[in-house]
Write an enzyme that holds these catalytic residues in place. Sequence first.
Site, PDB file in Angstrom:
ATOM      1  CD  GLU A 181     -34.579 -10.505  60.979  1.00 21.86           C
ATOM      2  OE1 GLU A 181     -35.020  -9.376  61.256  1.00 21.86           O
ATOM      3  OE2 GLU A 181     -34.092 -10.794  59.869  1.00 21.86           O
ATOM      4  CD  GLU A 305     -30.587 -10.107  54.296  1.00 19.10           C
ATOM      5  OE1 GLU A 305     -30.785  -9.801  55.467  1.00 19.10           O
ATOM      6  OE2 GLU A 305     -30.371 -11.274  53.905  1.00 19.10           O
ATOM      7  NE  ARG A 338     -24.493  -7.291  60.841  1.00 16.42           N
ATOM      8  CZ  ARG A 338     -25.379  -7.997  60.166  1.00 16.42           C
ATOM      9  NH1 ARG A 338     -26.264  -7.412  59.370  1.00 16.42           N
ATOM     10  NH2 ARG A 338     -25.414  -9.302  60.262  1.00 16.42           N
ATOM     11  CE  LYS A 373     -24.401 -12.037  58.411  1.00  8.15           C
ATOM     12  NZ  LYS A 373     -25.675 -12.597  57.911  1.00  8.15           N
ATOM     13  CG  ASP A 378     -26.587 -15.467  55.923  1.00  5.33           C
ATOM     14  OD1 ASP A 378     -26.140 -15.156  57.031  1.00  5.33           O
ATOM     15  OD2 ASP A 378     -27.752 -15.234  55.555  1.00  5.33           O
ATOM     16  CD  GLU A 400     -22.673 -10.239  62.228  1.00  4.29           C
ATOM     17  OE1 GLU A 400     -22.394  -9.031  62.073  1.00  4.29           O
ATOM     18  OE2 GLU A 400     -23.712 -10.751  61.767  1.00  4.29           O
ATOM     19  CD  GLU A 406     -30.790 -17.142  59.763  1.00  7.87           C
ATOM     20  OE1 GLU A 406     -29.967 -16.367  60.292  1.00  7.87           O
ATOM     21  OE2 GLU A 406     -31.437 -16.858  58.737  1.00  7.87           O
ATOM     22  CG  HIS A 534     -28.149 -20.337  51.003  1.00  4.56           C
ATOM     23  ND1 HIS A 534     -29.452 -20.263  50.549  1.00  4.56           N
ATOM     24  CD2 HIS A 534     -27.915 -19.166  51.622  1.00  4.56           C
ATOM     25  CE1 HIS A 534     -29.964 -19.079  50.882  1.00  4.56           C
ATOM     26  NE2 HIS A 534     -29.068 -18.402  51.549  1.00  4.56           N
ATOM     27  CD1 TRP A 556     -31.875 -13.911  48.707  1.00  7.65           C
ATOM     28  CD2 TRP A 556     -33.872 -13.174  48.002  1.00  7.65           C
ATOM     29  NE1 TRP A 556     -31.974 -12.574  49.026  1.00  7.65           N
ATOM     30  CE2 TRP A 556     -33.182 -12.095  48.611  1.00  7.65           C
ATOM     31  CE3 TRP A 556     -35.153 -12.955  47.482  1.00  7.65           C
ATOM     32  CZ2 TRP A 556     -33.732 -10.810  48.707  1.00  7.65           C
ATOM     33  CZ3 TRP A 556     -35.701 -11.677  47.586  1.00  7.65           C
ATOM     34  CH2 TRP A 556     -34.992 -10.618  48.192  1.00  7.65           C
TER      35      TRP A 556
END
Length: 713
Positions: A181, A305, A338, A373, A378, A400, A406, A534, A556
Amino acid sequence: MATLLFASFAGGSKAEDGYDLWLRYKKCDQPELLTSYRNYFTGIYRVGNHASLDAAVSEMTRGFSGILDKNITQLKSPQEGAVIIGTATELSPVLRNLIPALNIPALPEKKEGFLIFRLSYRQRGITIITAESPVGVLYGSFHLLRLLQSQTPVVKLAANESPALDLRMLNHWDNLTRHVERGYAGIALWNWHTLPDYKDPRYTDYARANASLGINAVTVTNVNANALVLTKPYLEKLRALADIFRPYGIRLFLTARFSAPIELDKFKTADPLNETVKDWWKKKTDEIYQYIPDFGGFLVKANSEGQPGPQNYKRTHADGANMLADAVASHGGHVIWRAFVYNPESDDRFKQAYEEFKPLDGQFRNNVLVQVKNGPIDFQPREPFSPLFGAMPKTPLMMEFQITQEYLGQATHLVYQGPMFKEVMNAQTQIAPKPETVQQVIEKKIRPDAVTGIAGVANIGNDRNWTGHLFGQANWYAFGRMAWNPKLSSEAVAEEWIRQTFNNTPSVIQPIKKIMLASHEALVKYMTPLGLAHIMGNGHHYGPLPWGNTLGRPDWNPVYYHRADSFGIGFNRSATGTNALAQFDMSIRKQWEDSNTCDEKYLLWFHHVSWQHKMKSGKTLWQELTDHYYQGVKEMRIMKSEWAGLQKNIDPERFNHVSMLLGIQEKDAVWWRNACLLYFQTFSKMPIPAQYEQPDQTLEYYKSLRFPYAPGN
Ligand code: GCW
């Protein structure tokens, strides 16, 4: 053909395919230095027996033989010219025997720390690498090799080092199918089908690379977890990996699927307060420790998620984490829980991790770490630090980072993350009454037995060069080096990497360093300048999609994040908006709460400002946004031409590999710029200044692009 192939891999004229990473051990090309290395290093003498010392000897014979271009072997007795290695306890008597009046310098405080020093003894002297633990000796050996590869004079080889953090961890998001992933470098390294019997030598090379940086913990499976990994056949495979990693000081952790008792043993519930569920995890944990006696513990993504978690049973994250923590406690294990959660009920995704976790501060067991994070959303190209770092003083927080790119152009963009890591670690969580940085928060031992740590989501796959893009290796490298020593500058780390990966020629080091140091800022400009975030493609997250508005949840969709309209652009997180700013300490909030004084790199993170908003430069926001997008492409093109200038100094394999990728990156940068500006222009109704090259495609064209099989999804 077979013999030819064999010959080329056995040494000889090997193609520069990147496999050797920064552990290349090429012959020193400075004649005087080479002579002095050959004079002062004639062999390795090892005191004591331990698998980590075996690893150190094997690395040093390989490294010294390469750098000195001379067969350097293990000596049978200590003698002048020897590099003597061993733990302090075992080494001291040997050294006293050699030099009776000897005073051994004090060891570093931490077990994994090491000392390197030279002593005069006869003509050539001796070099000592020592530590409290065998793995410390291994780290010292890698350090010495790094210094030699970087052509450090013999008089400058002394070192006294200790890691800043206890856990320096890689998280692989690798599925049992070997699909990774967010992986852009092939499939997973771990061949589950042939494990445990087939021990690919590459597993050892992976461990060597990590140990050379001080990375001491790994999870090898995805946080979107599969319960099967907890079953006997997989535990056998995992044991094989753990056995390979152990001499290199690397402990294995496992990602745990919270609903495993249901999936594996037909339980009706996975409620963390249910006694039979607790008992199931206790037994499962005991079983894991039979296979892996130094098992580190569990890493868990829960109620995020679609992953199951304690909230399915109306329990809290603390209830879930504590149940697992109790299961591993008697073995000395830890649970890393997490904080990447975003329950759609809140009015702003930015606020959600804080809203769920802040109230739980103080409720976690001593052996729980909460992994946060770097930013509140994200892994975007640039985020302000997550407000959780300033908000949970009673909980050990782990950082993190995402090494896999990504959201940073994946494996086709050259982006050196060193400056980004530093920006986050150096960010202040509070200024008054006492300044404190994110780094200080994660380094702080909140209890004497507390463990500190940092994790990076790995960018490693089975591509021959490990990371897809050769420069992805620099991010693995920088993560590890900065986890060990956060005081190193991005520039120093880049230079170390270049010297070892390419060579020590100034005309190679300087341009590559320049490219690397400019790369992150250039990417931010051509993708998400001035605090945008994003706005990338759905699912695969490659390329721009600022118009995206078709996914099931508002948070999203790109339009949720940039909020462009006829008035302006940006997300109002001040007191007149969602007030996410209130999650930061007052002294920090003050810097950002006024759109006229807010640091412009975060402007659109916190404010919805008009297209006419006057920027510090005196320009309007629209002009400034346009300038940033154009400037980003320009800077990227400079990187590309700097690289083109290196053709004569770099082997053709690696030169062409990077050149072709820079070609893709340039096209992508133009695509990001044009697509975003054409789209935002439908709101601003303002022109792209005439002096700029105008988009050569229409917005409709960009909207029509599809990438059904983009990697990593
Ligand atoms: O950035 C997002 C990724 C998901 C990932 C998630 C997470 C493992 O798009 O692929 O899932 O973060 O961090 O859990």
